[in-house]
Design an enzyme around this catalytic site. Structure first.
Site, PDB file in Angstrom:
ATOM      1  N   ASP A  56      60.912  19.363  35.439  1.00 25.51           N
ATOM      2  CA  ASP A  56      61.239  19.633  35.108  1.00 25.51           C
ATOM      3  C   ASP A  56      61.355  20.528  34.374  1.00 25.51           C
ATOM      4  O   ASP A  56      61.622  19.519  33.139  1.00 25.51           O
ATOM      5  CB  ASP A  56      61.738  21.137  36.048  1.00 25.51           C
ATOM      6  CG  ASP A  56      61.443  22.256  36.141  1.00 25.51           C
ATOM      7  OD1 ASP A  56      60.952  23.078  35.197  1.00 25.51           O
ATOM      8  OD2 ASP A  56      62.064  22.859  37.157  1.00 25.51           O
ATOM      9  N   ASP A  92      57.777  30.766  37.564  1.00 27.55           N
ATOM     10  CA  ASP A  92      57.276  30.667  39.285  1.00 27.55           C
ATOM     11  C   ASP A  92      56.871  32.030  40.448  1.00 27.55           C
ATOM     12  O   ASP A  92      57.235  32.874  39.282  1.00 27.55           O
ATOM     13  CB  ASP A  92      58.999  30.376  39.152  1.00 27.55           C
ATOM     14  CG  ASP A  92      60.071  29.093  38.994  1.00 27.55           C
ATOM     15  OD1 ASP A  92      58.725  28.475  37.834  1.00 27.55           O
ATOM     16  OD2 ASP A  92      61.400  28.801  39.384  1.00 27.55           O
TER      17      ASP A  92
HETATM   18  C1  GLA Z   1      62.286  25.653  38.155  1.00 27.38           C
HETATM   19  C2  GLA Z   1      61.395  25.067  39.312  1.00 27.38           C
HETATM   20  C3  GLA Z   1      60.586  25.701  39.829  1.00 27.38           C
HETATM   21  C4  GLA Z   1      62.104  24.782  40.694  1.00 27.38           C
HETATM   22  C5  GLA Z   1      63.813  25.366  40.159  1.00 27.38           C
HETATM   23  C6  GLA Z   1      64.473  24.041  40.975  1.00 27.38           C
HETATM   24  O1  GLA Z   1      62.440  26.996  37.961  1.00 27.38           O
HETATM   25  O2  GLA Z   1      59.752  26.269  38.066  1.00 27.38           O
HETATM   26  O3  GLA Z   1      59.589  25.482  40.452  1.00 27.38           O
HETATM   27  O4  GLA Z   1      62.068  24.133  41.041  1.00 27.38           O
HETATM   28  O5  GLA Z   1      63.327  25.189  38.455  1.00 27.38           O
HETATM   29  O6  GLA Z   1      65.488  24.407  40.208  1.00 27.38           O
END
Ligand code: GLA
Length: 409
Positions: A154, A212
């Protein structure tokens, strides 16, 4: 043995090693020859993950036939970390994972499955847990020693500029490559730095193209954030040219079967979708060659959710060896039509009705570049429905019809 015979014998032995070496090297280059499939913990569990429930999910994946259908990864998302030990080795939270991650990986491997894990290219992850910046080599070695097969990496708490992102991803990719184990790298910087342009060079096998996904059809005009199925589709569909074996546009998790469950996918207006919408997402993600990661509670699924996730004819389109992401050949506010060439010469098409009313649709195959006569198989009805140069039918509001066309005489 004469000197000459010995020389040829030696040459033969060395060339055999060389060829084997080449095969190994090229094997490595195509990690993820088809889009990865599995289940990701974030949308349903968020920080409430633990080894017991992950094992239960894995057991369910075996017993409902998901592993058999190709879903062979369990991805542990954020919130598994317990900090670092006195030698700076990253460790799992001992309460959530009392047996340790290696034991969990062994469990998955014993079921014919693989284990993915999560970290971040900064000091802390998105949820504020220990991340891998400055510890790339050490963490990659730890992941390899645990038997990890995939790393979702990430980009929270990291600098905005693209050069830093590229460099940080490359540093982790290099560390993974030298870790002694084939570990796939999923770039997760959500799209602002266009990772489709540099993800492969940085060493990733796939890259998230958007922020997301939330459990919703589309963002309302008054909503500032929270992407739904259509919002993500409209970004990902335009990136077909960047996808192929070992390099996938990742449109984020499937929200199939979440039904507005509160949790990360329930934020940002994620109040849930209809089954028709979930089925649409599955069809669209499949034809766009996105990874297929379910994110619902696989231990408690209704029949509709199972039928969506286990549609082997649709999965076959996603997993087709040619690895071509579908092209969106018709794009207007009502209809979207996608075409994807398949390895055996067939074509897959998907017809999405974005509008709020059912639509009578005629798709003339020559108009979308398919000039032959085809046998038409409906991949949701599981039936061959006719032969010809066009398809005519109804597409319900928010539905996606999906077909496989085989050249007919
Ligand atoms: C980000 C990612 C998500 C998830 C969260 C976890 O938002 O895009 O898919 O992995 O972090 O904290």
């Amino acid at each position: 043995m004469s000197k000459k015979t010995f020389f040829y014998f030696l040459l033969f032995v060395l060339s055999t090693f060389y060829v084997q070496g080449q095969i190994k090297t090229s094997d490595r280059k195509i990690l993820a020859p088809t889009p990865p499939m599995g289940w990701m913990s974030w949308n349903f569990f968020a920080e409430k993950i633990n080894e017991k429930e992950l094992k239960e999910i894995a057991d369910a994946m075996v017993s409902v036939g998901m592993v058999n259908a190709g879903y062979n990864y369990i991805f542990i998302d954020d919130c598994w970390q317990g900090g670092r030990d006195n030698k700076n080795n990253i460790i799992a939270d001992p309460v959530k994972f009392p047996s340790g991650i290696k034991a969990l990986a062994d469990y998955m491997h014993s079921k014919g499955m693989k284990l993915g894990i999560y970290s971040d290219a900064a000091l802390l992850t998105c949820a504020g847990y220990t991340a891998s910046l400055h510890f790339e080599k050490q963490d990659a070695k730890t992941f390899a020693s645990w038997g990890i097969d995939y790393l979702k990496y990430d980009y929270c708490n990291a600098p905005e500029n693209t050069d830093t992102a590229k460099a940080r991803y490359k540093r982790m990719a290099d560390a993974l490559r030298k870790s002694g184990r084939d570990i796939m790298l999923g770039v997760c910087e959500w799209g602002p730095r266009k990772p489709w342009l540099w993800g492969t060079e940085a060493g990733g096998q796939l890259w998230r193209t958007t922020y997301d996904i939330r459990d919703k059809w589309k963002k309302k005009p008054e909503e500032k954030w929270g992407d739904g199925i259509l919002d993500i589709l409209d970004v990902n569909a335009e990136l077909a040219e960047y996808a192929g074996p070992g390099k996938w546009n990742d449109a984020d998790m499937l929200i199939t079967g979440l039904y507005g469950k509160k949790g990360p996918s329930g934020d940002g207006g994620g109040t849930g979708c209809t089954d028709t919408e979930y089925q649409s997402q599955f069809s669209l993600w499949a034809i766009m060659n996105s990874p297929l990661y379910a994110s619902n509670d696989l231990r408690n699924m209704n029949e509709t959710t199972k039928n969506i996730l286990l549609n082997k004819e649709v999965i076959a389109i996603n997993q087709d060896a040619l690895g071509m992401q579908a092209i969106r050949v018709i794009k207007n506010d009502t209809l979207n039509v996608f075409v994807k060439a398949l390895a055996n010469g067939d074509f897959a098409i998907a017809v999405l009705n974005r509008s709020d009313l059912p639509q009578n649709v005629i798709i003339s195959f020559p108009v979308i570049g398919l000039t032959d006569k085809y046998e038409i198989r409906d991949l949701w009805l599981h039936k061959t429905i006719g032969k010809g140069k066009r398809w005519k039918g109804i597409v319900q509001s928010h539905e996606t019809r999906m077909f496989r066309l085989k050249k007919a005489s």
